[in-house]
Design an enzyme around this catalytic site. Structure first.
Site, PDB file in Angstrom:
ATOM      1  CB  SER A  44     -33.185  75.531 -22.003  1.00 33.41           C
ATOM      2  OG  SER A  44     -31.908  75.608 -21.846  1.00 33.41           O
ATOM      3  N   GLY A  59     -41.950  69.903 -33.950  1.00 37.57           N
ATOM      4  CA  GLY A  59     -41.518  68.354 -34.202  1.00 37.57           C
ATOM      5  C   GLY A  59     -40.995  68.061 -35.459  1.00 37.57           C
ATOM      6  CB  VAL A  74     -45.224  79.584 -32.971  1.00 40.19           C
ATOM      7  CG1 VAL A  74     -45.590  78.218 -32.847  1.00 40.19           C
ATOM      8  CG2 VAL A  74     -43.773  79.916 -32.893  1.00 40.19           C
ATOM      9  CE1 TYR A 127     -33.059  78.931 -26.117  1.00 44.77           C
ATOM     10  CE2 TYR A 127     -31.544  78.879 -24.121  1.00 44.77           C
ATOM     11  CZ  TYR A 127     -32.307  78.108 -25.114  1.00 44.77           C
ATOM     12  OH  TYR A 127     -32.475  76.763 -25.296  1.00 44.77           O
ATOM     13  CB  ALA A 128     -31.362  83.181 -19.756  1.00 41.64           C
TER      14      ALA A 128
END
Length: 246
Positions: A138, A17, A66, A151-152
């Site tokens: 996404s 965030g 993370v 990423y995908a």
């Protein structure tokens, strides 16, 4: 009549965030009265103010990497139990780096492995508060991303995780949903948003003829965390201006 979008006396944690979509979502909840905690990788929020267009007004910052799995498991000890957990961490590697082993591993670690790590770490707390979790994926989860296979794949995995955890955790009183943004100007999308030719090409394919904003995603997150969506779990909302309609 009680406002279903009033989050006063609610505690919200937004992983990632500190900038971009996550920061916009955090400010959306703060504006609705929530106590909002955010995480970022830098030592303190001041490091973001010079480098990025972030707004930490009224937010409580926690440093978190993370990729450090021990740090993720320790995070619940650093804050009180959240009523809403938003997972908005993410990374990408351009220049075909994701076809190599390191690039693939780096992206999968952040975009997929850490999502389950955080979910696991906060499961008990969310069960105690009767809370909800939202995973930001996404539109790449649902279509090819020729230069970015990791990423995908990671975003498709995140969207699938929403379904599986939505079913598994319903018995614990936890709702799990997701948001799949289209093109939103962030540090991860500058390869498109700051390239006039690419930007115009994408805009022509968006029926609403504009890019999305972090505030657009905040609206979806507020809805999914509110009583207005109390009968929804395991669902990912596509918020893309119509980009994926054709």
């Amino acid at each position: 009549m009680t406002d279903p979008l009033d989050f006063a006396n609610k505690r919200v944690l937004v992983i990632g965030g500190s900038s971009g979509i996550g920061n916009g979502i955090a400010q959306g909840f703060r504006a609705r009265g929530a106590e909002v905690h955010v995480t970022g990788t830098r030592p303190d929020e001041g490091d973001y103010l010079e480098a990025e267009d972030s707004d930490f007004t009224g937010l409580i910052y926690h440093q978190l990497d993370v990729t450090d799995r021990n740090a993720v498991s320790d995070l619940p000890d650093a804050m009180l139990e959240p009523h809403v957990l938003i997972q908005c961490q993410g990374t990408v590697r351009y220049g075909r780096e994701e076809f190599g082993r390191k690039g693939w591993d780096d992206v999968i670690d952040v975009n997929l492995n850490s999502v389950m790590d955080v979910a696991r770490a906060f499961h008990a707390a969310l069960a105690d508060t009767g809370g909800s979790m939202i995973i930001i994926s996404s539109v790449a989860a649902f279509q090819a991303a020729m230069g970015n296979p990791a990423y995908a794949a990671s975003k498709a995995g995140a969207a699938s995780m929403v379904k599986s955890l939505g079913e598994a955790w319903a018995r614990d009183g936890i709702r799990v949903n997701g948001i799949a943004p289209g093109l939103v100007p962030t540090k991860l999308t500058t390869v498109t948003t700051e390239n006039p030719e690419r930007r115009e090409g994408v805009l022509k394919s968006i029926p609403l003829r504009r890019m999305g904003t972090p505030e657009d995603m905040a609206g979806a997150a507020l809805f999914l965390s509110s009583p207005l969506s109390s009968y929804m779990t395991g669902q990912t909302l596509v918020v893309d201006g119509g980009l994926t309609l054709s």
